[in-house]
Design an enzyme around this catalytic site. Structure first.
Site, mmCIF file in Angstrom:
data_model
loop_
_atom_site.group_PDB
_atom_site.id
_atom_site.type_symbol
_atom_site.label_atom_id
_atom_site.label_comp_id
_atom_site.label_asym_id
_atom_site.label_seq_id
_atom_site.Cartn_x
_atom_site.Cartn_y
_atom_site.Cartn_z
ATOM 1 N N HIS A 226 -0.567 0.004 -9.974
ATOM 2 C CA HIS A 226 -1.350 -1.146 -8.917
ATOM 3 C C HIS A 226 -1.957 -2.110 -9.523
ATOM 4 C CE1 HIS A 226 -3.730 -1.532 -4.993
ATOM 5 N NE2 HIS A 226 -4.020 -2.543 -5.693
ATOM 6 N N ARG B 271 0.822 -0.993 -0.141
ATOM 7 C CA ARG B 271 0.233 -0.005 -0.184
ATOM 8 C C ARG B 271 0.767 1.595 0.148
ATOM 9 N NH1 ARG B 271 -3.954 -2.925 -1.510
ATOM 10 N NH2 ARG B 271 -5.881 -2.732 -0.324
#
Ligand code: NDP
Ligand code: OXD
Length: 313
Positions: free
Chosen positions: A276, A228
């Site tokens: 991502h 993250r």
């Protein structure tokens, strides 16, 4: 069985179609604002607070991802948002572990064999042989030894580099030297040449990729962050690259996604950016896993992947 579905993008229809096929008896509907009709299960990715708040009927909430930080943030910001009696269940691998292994292994080998530097040399039109990094001291440290971290650590270890792993509780993973808990964090970091982050984002792990952590690594170390964006102190990464403490970084996740066009990372040639994609949520595998768990819960059986809300993952 009544199932409520929410996903904030255009793929919702395809997911609903596949769930309907996997669970033909189920009464399945896409949540719309104002829908408070009863449901047994919710299947969600980044749900709005209104969808879950006050739903005492729900027995389980299935998160369409491995990380539950976004959904737990709703609860932290406004305690009581998540129905007290509903289990929160995350995806377990469902095809993500092999993708993560490919991504991280590729990045580690790219740095081991100095392909990043050869790419620069090619752009400059220079034919130059660089001294190889010795494999025996090219130590890879994997933060997080869960479903994804353990798989990634073993995939990298297959190439012969020393691999270490770090977790909260003591873990044994074949072929990996393991460390656990805050007391062993520095010992884990000392001498690491490539730091791979596969921790969940929790209050305990936020900002873990910062100046102090970088200072413990081998000089000229590499960072691979696939967990993250909130794990990384962005200014500290730029400082560590400027000082030479870090040689390069591969980042798949960011504090703000999409990464804003004027973000300094775009202009830093030593940072490799991907949007991502290190491990995509695969529809077929995920629908099968969730459907199987719903049927198990209907039979009164326990299922895996239940999140410990207090712990945050
Ligand atoms: P798991 O929950 O299976 O594993 C988490 C690991 O982190 C465990 O080993 C756990 O320790 C360890 N851990 C948690 N908190 C701490 C702490 N405070 N100190 C030390 N270790 C800690 O998660 P997954 O492997 O399934 O996924 C990891 C993360 O990867 C997800 O949370 C998500 O954020 C990210 N992800 C990113 C994707 C992408 O495309 N970029 C795709 C999928 C996931 P212990 O073993 O003791 O519990
Ligand atoms: C996940 C993700 O957590 O896609 O599954 O990031």
């Amino acid at each position: 069985m009544k199932i409520l579905f929410y996903m904030p993008n255009a793929e919702a229809a395809a997911w609903l179609h596949d769930f309907a096929r996997a669970l033909p008896e189920a009464d399945l509907r896409e949540w719309q604002p104002g829908d408070t009709a009863p449901a047994d299960f919710a299947v969600v990715w980044r749900p709005p607070r209104d969808m879950l708040a006050g739903r005492s009927d729900l027995r389980a909430i299935f998160n369409l991802g491995a990380g539950v930080d976004a959904i737990l943030a709703l609860e932290r910001e406004q305690p009581g948002t998540l129905p007290a009696n509903a289990q929160l269940i995350r995806l377990e691998d469902s095809g993500m572990a092999p993708q993560m292994a490919e991504y991280v292994t590729h990045a580690v080998l790219r740095y081991l064999r100095r392909f990043d530097e050869y790419q620069t040399l090619q752009r400059e039109g220079r034919w130059q042989v660089l001294d190889p990094h010795p494999r025996e001291t090219f130590t890879v440290g994997v933060l997080g030894l869960g479903v994804l971290g353990a798989h990634v650590a073993q995939a990298v270890a297959a190439f012969g580099m020393p691999v270490r792993g770090y977790s909260r509780s003591a873990r044994q993973v074949e072929g990996i030297t393991t460390f656990a808990g805050a007391a062993q964090f520095d010992a884990f970091l000392d001498g690491v040449k490539v730091l791979v982050n596969l921790l969940p984002h929790t209050p305990d792990t936020a900002d873990v990729l910062g100046a102090r952590t970088f200072s413990r690594l081998e000089r000229g170390a590499y960072l691979i962050n696939v967990a993250r964006g909130a794990h990384l102190v962005e200014a500290d990464l730029l400082d560590a690259l400027a000082s030479g403490q870090l040689a390069a970084a591969t980042l798949d996740v960011f504090r703000e996604e999409p990464l804003p066009a004027d973000h300094p990372f775009w202009q830093e040639p030593r940072i490799t950016i991907t949007p991502h994609i290190s491990a995509l949520t695969l529809r077929e595998e995920s629908v099968a896993q969730i459907a199987e768990k719903m049927l198990a819960l209907e039979r009164g059986e326990a299922v895996g992947g239940v999140v410990d809300i207090e712990r945050g993952y």
